[in-house]
Write an enzyme that holds these catalytic residues in place. Structure first.
Site, PDB file in Angstrom:
ATOM      1  NE  ARG A  24      84.078  27.570 -20.825  1.00 31.68           N
ATOM      2  CZ  ARG A  24      84.556  28.253 -21.862  1.00 31.68           C
ATOM      3  NH1 ARG A  24      84.646  27.699 -23.020  1.00 31.68           N
ATOM      4  NH2 ARG A  24      84.900  29.520 -21.704  1.00 31.68           N
ATOM      5  NE  ARG A  28      80.418  26.451 -27.053  1.00 30.25           N
ATOM      6  CZ  ARG A  28      81.287  27.386 -27.430  1.00 30.25           C
ATOM      7  NH1 ARG A  28      81.075  28.086 -28.510  1.00 30.25           N
ATOM      8  NH2 ARG A  28      82.384  27.606 -26.736  1.00 30.25           N
ATOM      9  NE  ARG A  37      74.590  29.346 -26.475  1.00 30.12           N
ATOM     10  CZ  ARG A  37      74.321  30.103 -27.528  1.00 30.12           C
ATOM     11  NH1 ARG A  37      73.085  30.332 -27.874  1.00 30.12           N
ATOM     12  NH2 ARG A  37      75.315  30.608 -28.236  1.00 30.12           N
ATOM     13  CG  ASP A  74      81.591  33.984 -19.442  1.00 29.35           C
ATOM     14  OD1 ASP A  74      81.853  32.897 -19.957  1.00 29.35           O
ATOM     15  OD2 ASP A  74      82.306  35.003 -19.601  1.00 29.35           O
ATOM     16  CE1 TYR A 150      88.284  37.167 -23.749  1.00 27.41           C
ATOM     17  CE2 TYR A 150      89.129  36.856 -21.526  1.00 27.41           C
ATOM     18  CZ  TYR A 150      88.881  36.364 -22.800  1.00 27.41           C
ATOM     19  OH  TYR A 150      89.242  35.082 -23.104  1.00 27.41           O
TER      20      TYR A 150
HETATM   21  O1  CP3 Z   1      81.007  24.695 -16.865  1.00 27.68           O
HETATM   22  C1  CP3 Z   1      81.722  25.628 -16.426  1.00 27.68           C
HETATM   23  O2  CP3 Z   1      82.964  25.567 -16.392  1.00 27.68           O
HETATM   24  C2  CP3 Z   1      81.031  26.827 -15.794  1.00 27.68           C
HETATM   25  C3  CP3 Z   1      80.723  27.962 -16.616  1.00 27.68           C
HETATM   26  C4  CP3 Z   1      81.813  28.758 -17.272  1.00 27.68           C
HETATM   27  C5  CP3 Z   1      81.688  29.300 -18.584  1.00 27.68           C
HETATM   28  N1  CP3 Z   1      82.765  30.102 -18.822  1.00 27.68           N
HETATM   29  C6  CP3 Z   1      80.560  29.036 -19.490  1.00 27.68           C
HETATM   30  C7  CP3 Z   1      80.665  29.402 -20.897  1.00 27.68           C
HETATM   31  C8  CP3 Z   1      83.040  29.222 -16.772  1.00 27.68           C
HETATM   32  C9  CP3 Z   1      83.706  28.893 -15.435  1.00 27.68           C
HETATM   33  C10 CP3 Z   1      83.615  30.080 -17.751  1.00 27.68           C
HETATM   34  C11 CP3 Z   1      84.896  30.789 -17.545  1.00 27.68           C
HETATM   35  C12 CP3 Z   1      85.433  31.651 -18.614  1.00 27.68           C
HETATM   36  N2  CP3 Z   1      84.740  32.423 -19.530  1.00 27.68           N
HETATM   37  C13 CP3 Z   1      86.811  31.886 -18.798  1.00 27.68           C
HETATM   38  C14 CP3 Z   1      87.928  31.330 -17.931  1.00 27.68           C
HETATM   39  C15 CP3 Z   1      88.213  29.903 -18.158  1.00 27.68           C
HETATM   40  C16 CP3 Z   1      88.634  29.535 -19.555  1.00 27.68           C
HETATM   41  O3  CP3 Z   1      87.885  28.777 -20.179  1.00 27.68           O
HETATM   42  O4  CP3 Z   1      89.692  29.973 -19.981  1.00 27.68           O
HETATM   43  C17 CP3 Z   1      86.946  32.776 -19.893  1.00 27.68           C
HETATM   44  C18 CP3 Z   1      88.249  33.290 -20.468  1.00 27.68           C
HETATM   45  C19 CP3 Z   1      85.634  33.114 -20.327  1.00 27.68           C
HETATM   46  C20 CP3 Z   1      85.239  34.082 -21.430  1.00 27.68           C
HETATM   47  C21 CP3 Z   1      84.477  33.379 -22.458  1.00 27.68           C
HETATM   48  N3  CP3 Z   1      83.150  33.001 -22.323  1.00 27.68           N
HETATM   49  C22 CP3 Z   1      84.931  32.894 -23.720  1.00 27.68           C
HETATM   50  C23 CP3 Z   1      86.319  33.123 -24.286  1.00 27.68           C
HETATM   51  C24 CP3 Z   1      83.862  32.191 -24.299  1.00 27.68           C
HETATM   52  C25 CP3 Z   1      83.882  31.385 -25.576  1.00 27.68           C
HETATM   53  C26 CP3 Z   1      83.331  32.074 -26.752  1.00 27.68           C
HETATM   54  C27 CP3 Z   1      83.140  31.087 -27.885  1.00 27.68           C
HETATM   55  O5  CP3 Z   1      82.227  31.335 -28.654  1.00 27.68           O
HETATM   56  O6  CP3 Z   1      83.856  30.070 -27.954  1.00 27.68           O
HETATM   57  C28 CP3 Z   1      82.762  32.278 -23.418  1.00 27.68           C
HETATM   58  C29 CP3 Z   1      81.421  31.711 -23.632  1.00 27.68           C
HETATM   59  C30 CP3 Z   1      81.019  30.580 -22.763  1.00 27.68           C
HETATM   60  N4  CP3 Z   1      81.153  30.573 -21.408  1.00 27.68           N
HETATM   61  C31 CP3 Z   1      80.392  29.359 -23.175  1.00 27.68           C
HETATM   62  C32 CP3 Z   1      80.161  28.621 -22.007  1.00 27.68           C
HETATM   63  C33 CP3 Z   1      79.484  27.296 -21.902  1.00 27.68           C
HETATM   64  C34 CP3 Z   1      79.985  29.001 -24.595  1.00 27.68           C
HETATM   65  C35 CP3 Z   1      78.825  29.875 -24.968  1.00 27.68           C
HETATM   66  C36 CP3 Z   1      77.790  29.252 -25.838  1.00 27.68           C
HETATM   67  O7  CP3 Z   1      77.033  28.371 -25.388  1.00 27.68           O
HETATM   68  O8  CP3 Z   1      77.688  29.695 -26.983  1.00 27.68           O
END
Ligand code: CP3
Length: 345
Positions: A24, A28, A37, A74, A150
């Site tokens: 990550r 954000r 974003r 994602d 999911y």
């Molecule tokens: O920078 C990085 O690591 C690369 C991009 C990346 C994202 N998600 C961007 C993201 C990666 C590798 C992921 C993996 C991911 N996504 C996982 C596995 C790793 C982990 O963190 O456990 C999982 C379970 C997801 C599913 C997912 N996507 C969730 C649970 C969420 C969060 C929702 C929330 O509102 O908190 C996301 C959204 C997400 N994926 C964001 C980012 C930067 C935030 C979205 C935003 O900008 O609003």
């Protein structure tokens, strides 16, 4: 092969200063991410816009001089491309519609997801162009079990007990889902590699708490299948596995011949990992992401522990899970500087 310290480490080389990147690392907590974003409108529009997504991928590299970029996308884009519409409700996390049923799954097996996901490969291409030759680009996908949780739940964080129970009561359906996801994930990762990804990581965030042999069936075997499948068509591509919260069962992944590196989570004892995992695979990560919120001495003391324990084996510096949105970017800079300076001594 590209001459990068990250790839040399994955190849077994020991270096005084370990390569460093963060899960990550784009997201954000960075003001420049929040700006793009907002420009994109939504997280999904950002993911499917190669100009903006490649820019977001490069943001942390510019700010912190990290050794590897990770594709901005994602793990839930595969279900989206299969036909479960993905959206992110503000503050509620992911929503996948409709909820998965055995009837819907039947249609997923022969679906071509690569066309829908073409913008993601374009992001990889554009990022590679903007990245220095000494920097690696990591592609990724979710491991089948985590993505399945999911899909079965229709989004949001799954209730682990309810899912375990579903696995027992609906085993043929869930095994079929895992199998279908594994096949599509191989194609998806190969396409990322062909577009310019130097290595790939598989995230199994929800592997935690599964009893053996369920863990073997839904996580270890499918991850091995994907890694073997990827290497069969693109030999030599390093595969990093991140099975979160699996404790001593991490050895089951590290000893797979398809596993080049194993990500350790913040709950794992790094001394145990050094002893039991390093003989089999490159160890990556471990630092508690919550230490980043305060930064300072406690964060650096923990970083020093990892540097000391892994100084004589190949090790990739990273966290034990992703940054939280509350992380002050200055603390990331403080940590990167510390790792660079400590490693030199
Ligand atoms: O920078 C990085 O690591 C690369 C991009 C990346 C994202 N998600 C961007 C993201 C990666 C590798 C992921 C993996 C991911 N996504 C996982 C596995 C790793 C982990 O963190 O456990 C999982 C379970 C997801 C599913 C997912 N996507 C969730 C649970 C969420 C969060 C929702 C929330 O509102 O908190 C996301 C959204 C997400 N994926 C964001 C980012 C930067 C935030 C979205 C935003 O900008 O609003």
């Amino acid at each position: 092969m590209r001459d990068s310290s990250f790839l040399r480490t994955l190849n077994g080389e020991v270096s005084a200063i370990p390569p460093i990147w963060f899960m990550r690392q784009a997201g954000r907590y960075l003001p420049e991410y929040r700006q793009l974003r907002a420009e994109a409108g939504s997280f999904m529009e950002l993911c499917f816009n190669p100009d903006l997504a490649s820019e977001v991928t490069l943001q942390p590299i510019r700010r912190f001089d990290l050794d590897a970029a990770i594709l901005f996308a994602d793990i839930l884009l595969i279900p989206h491309a299969l036909g479960q519409n993905l959206s992110f409700a503000e503050g509620e996390g992911p929503v996948l519609k409709p909820k998965l049923t055995p009837e819907i799954l039947k249609g997923f097996r022969d679906q071509n997801i690569l066309e829908t996901l073409a913008p993601i490969f374009e992001t990889v291409r554009k990022t590679r162009v903007g990245l220095g030759a000494d920097k690696a680009l990591i592609g990724f996908a979710g491991a089948p079990w985590t993505v399945a949780t999911y899909m079965l739940n229709g989004g949001s964080s799954p209730d682990p007990a309810a899912l375990r129970e579903r696995y027992y009561s609906e085993q043929p359906f869930i095994s079929d889902l895992i199998e279908t996801l594994a096949e599509h994930t191989i194609d998806y990762l190969v396409a990322q590699i062909d577009a310019g990804a130097d290595a790939v990581q598989l995230f199994d965030t929800w592997a935690s708490g599964l009893p053996w042999p369920v863990l073997d069936a839904v996580s270890v075997r499918p991850m091995d299948k994907i890694a073997v499948g990827v290497k069969k068509v693109r030999p030599g591509t390093p595969v990093i596995m991140f099975p979160k919260g699996v404790g001593e069962k991490a050895t089951e992944y590290a000893t797979l011949s398809s596993c080049d590196a194993i990500g350790i989570d913040y709950a794992m004892d790094p001394a145990w990992a050094r002893q039991h995992l390093s003989p089999h695979a490159v160890v990556q990560g471990g630092l508690d992401p919550l230490l980043m919120i305060q930064g300072g001495e406690r964060m650096k003391k923990s970083a020093a522990t990892f540097l000391k324990l892994f100084h004589d084996v190949p090790y990739i510096f990273n966290l034990g899970h992703g940054f939280t949105p509350q992380t002050p970017p200055e603390h990331v800079l403080e940590l990167v500087d510390f790792v660079h300076r400590e490693g030199q001594d």
